[in-house]
Design an enzyme around this catalytic site. Sequence first.
Site, PDB file in Angstrom:
ATOM      1  N   CYS A   1      -5.060  -8.508  26.245  1.00 33.72           N
ATOM      2  CA  CYS A   1      -3.648  -8.834  26.066  1.00 33.72           C
ATOM      3  C   CYS A   1      -3.457 -10.348  25.986  1.00 33.72           C
ATOM      4  CB  CYS A   1      -2.850  -8.260  27.232  1.00 33.72           C
ATOM      5  SG  CYS A   1      -1.217  -8.971  27.466  1.00 33.72           S
TER       6      CYS A   1
ATOM      7  N   TYR B   1      -4.337  -5.957  30.797  1.00 36.60           N
ATOM      8  CA  TYR B   1      -5.253  -5.416  29.800  1.00 36.60           C
ATOM      9  C   TYR B   1      -6.142  -6.584  29.407  1.00 36.60           C
ATOM     10  CZ  TYR B   1      -1.638  -1.803  29.274  1.00 36.60           C
ATOM     11  OH  TYR B   1      -0.713  -0.819  29.502  1.00 36.60           O
TER      12      TYR B   1
ATOM     13  N   PHE C   1      -0.843 -12.237  26.393  1.00 38.21           N
ATOM     14  CA  PHE C   1      -0.006 -12.800  27.438  1.00 38.21           C
ATOM     15  C   PHE C   1      -0.711 -12.769  28.789  1.00 38.21           C
ATOM     16  CE2 PHE C   1       2.820 -11.213  24.080  1.00 38.21           C
ATOM     17  CZ  PHE C   1       3.409 -12.424  23.723  1.00 38.21           C
ATOM     18  N   CYS C   2      -1.551 -11.762  29.004  1.00 37.75           N
ATOM     19  CA  CYS C   2      -2.396 -11.751  30.202  1.00 37.75           C
ATOM     20  C   CYS C   2      -3.382 -12.910  30.152  1.00 37.75           C
ATOM     21  CB  CYS C   2      -3.147 -10.427  30.309  1.00 37.75           C
ATOM     22  SG  CYS C   2      -2.102  -8.970  30.490  1.00 37.75           S
TER      23      CYS C   2
END
Length: 308
Positions: free
Chosen positions: A88, A85, A90-91
């Site tokens: 996001c 995403y 963490f992305c």
Amino acid sequence: MIRVNNRAIFIGRALLNTTTTVSGGATINQVAPFATCSSSNHQSHNLVARFGLSNPFLAQYSSVAATSLAQDNGFNPKEVVLFQYEACPFCNKVKAFLDYYDLPYKVVEVNPMNKKEIKWSDYKKVPILTVDSEQLVDSSDIINKLVIKIRPDYELNADEEKKWREWVDNHLVHVLSPNIYRTVAEALESFEYITTKGNFSLYERLVAKYGGAAAMYFVSKKLKKRHNITDERAALYGAAEQWVDALNGRKFLGGSNPNLADLAAFGVLRPIRHLKSGKDMVEHTRIGKWFSEMESAVGQSSRVIGNN
């Protein structure tokens, strides 16, 4: 009207609810700053699985030929694809790492409503990174595996670096959501970013922006209570100052060059930098100099733009 409101709440939750595995093996629900994604945990199990070319989203990509820091060190995968995403945190940790090491990667934006882009995987959260025929999941585990491929002698268990990587996941992330959705205006600003960058139909974009923003404005108040936050901005500023104190006069936590903790903090903060919360953070704390140095060190994105 009830149908639309329920749809809005569903989208808001789809974007923002995530499950984190803690060291004891239990799970706790948390809300990520922008979108549903897996948090980092070194103890996560079943992280790596193998798959063939039956994955339709990988079959369309050809090899990317480019010179990079990773390739200069002997790591030259034919294809790297990030299922994500856009907002996001963490992305974005993974993207900061890939960008810093100039490792070319394709992006597949996952629709949080149906997650059709990752139906091929048994792992139903993002980020998922595929490196040739290998599937990697969980942001910290992805980064750990990649850095060892690029720099086999890298010391992953260095106490200071490990401590601050965990701080990013267990503290910094938690102070972001109450700030991003602090007011209705800020919630709308955040969802404007999400729906512009994310994989949404026009209907989903409109519903998510207005209904999701309204829902998350109220959810953010619960988050304040859950994480014992009384003043959102004070918590954000305190985290920023805590990070700068950890630098202890160094250019980066890693010294003259960023280490994995620097990349983690930068990756998590990069999506909010031009939102009101991020602008306020830079204006009212000492973190701006480090952030600018990180922008220069990480450089341009190594993302390969294509039809995905």
